[in-house]
Design a protein around this motif. Sequence first.
Motif, PDB file in Angstrom:
ATOM      1  N   GLY A  66       0.818  -1.208   0.000  1.00 38.65           N
ATOM      2  CA  GLY A  66       0.000   0.000   0.000  1.00 38.65           C
ATOM      3  C   GLY A  66       0.849   1.254   0.000  1.00 38.65           C
ATOM      4  O   GLY A  66       0.513   2.238  -0.656  1.00 38.65           O
ATOM      5  N   PHE A  69       2.253   1.518  -3.558  1.00 36.85           N
ATOM      6  CA  PHE A  69       1.150   1.866  -4.452  1.00 36.85           C
ATOM      7  C   PHE A  69       0.753   3.327  -4.268  1.00 36.85           C
ATOM      8  O   PHE A  69       0.479   4.041  -5.228  1.00 36.85           O
ATOM      9  N   SER A  70       0.748   3.796  -3.030  1.00 35.62           N
ATOM     10  CA  SER A  70       0.415   5.191  -2.754  1.00 35.62           C
ATOM     11  C   SER A  70       1.442   6.136  -3.365  1.00 35.62           C
ATOM     12  O   SER A  70       1.084   7.162  -3.948  1.00 35.62           O
ATOM     13  N   THR A  73       0.855   6.259  -7.200  1.00 34.15           N
ATOM     14  CA  THR A  73      -0.325   7.020  -7.614  1.00 34.15           C
ATOM     15  C   THR A  73      -0.187   8.507  -7.315  1.00 34.15           C
ATOM     16  O   THR A  73      -0.659   9.334  -8.091  1.00 34.15           O
ATOM     17  N   THR A 119      -7.616   6.188  -6.784  1.00 36.89           N
ATOM     18  CA  THR A 119      -6.707   5.067  -6.515  1.00 36.89           C
ATOM     19  C   THR A 119      -5.693   5.432  -5.447  1.00 36.89           C
ATOM     20  O   THR A 119      -5.248   4.572  -4.704  1.00 36.89           O
ATOM     21  N   SER A 120      -5.345   6.709  -5.335  1.00 42.76           N
ATOM     22  CA  SER A 120      -4.472   7.148  -4.245  1.00 42.76           C
ATOM     23  C   SER A 120      -5.169   6.954  -2.904  1.00 42.76           C
ATOM     24  O   SER A 120      -4.553   6.525  -1.929  1.00 42.76           O
ATOM     25  N   ALA A 123      -5.086   3.282  -2.193  1.00 43.81           N
ATOM     26  CA  ALA A 123      -3.748   2.847  -1.792  1.00 43.81           C
ATOM     27  C   ALA A 123      -3.471   3.205  -0.339  1.00 43.81           C
ATOM     28  O   ALA A 123      -2.864   2.413   0.397  1.00 43.81           O
TER      29      ALA A 123
END
Length: 138
Positions: A66, A69-70, A73, A119-120, A123
């Motif tokens: 996460g 991913f953050s 994004t 999506t941020s 994440a």
Amino acid sequence: MLMNIGESEHKDGYWESAAKSSIIAELVLLLISTYYMGRTADFAAQKGFYLASSNIGGWPRTMYAGALFSLITVFQCTMLLGFTIVWKRAKKDGDIIKWLEKRIPARYFFFGLLFLASTSWLASWFFWVGYVMTAGDL
């Protein structure tokens, strides 16, 4: 509304001022959390937790994934927001912008920004679910 931050052709609407201040507050909080996501992702990379052969459990892996991913994004959202602002400002000038606008309308950039912002948010929830489940009953 997001496209008109910084310049207004008309008087502010009833809720427009509140929306602008909320967006700015969210961006500031996102920048603050990006530092900690970066520290977490760096720690995981140094310890080798992103490798497929690591023996880390499910919830810590969710937290570290996460965080990464953050970061991805947020970077993409920042690049798209910057490109959209440059696009809007340069729209008044050159011929290349007119050529690009015929092929790629500005609304696609706005929808892309909206998608990346959501999506941020997702994440960051992956990170926090992994963090809370890893911490347990501390």
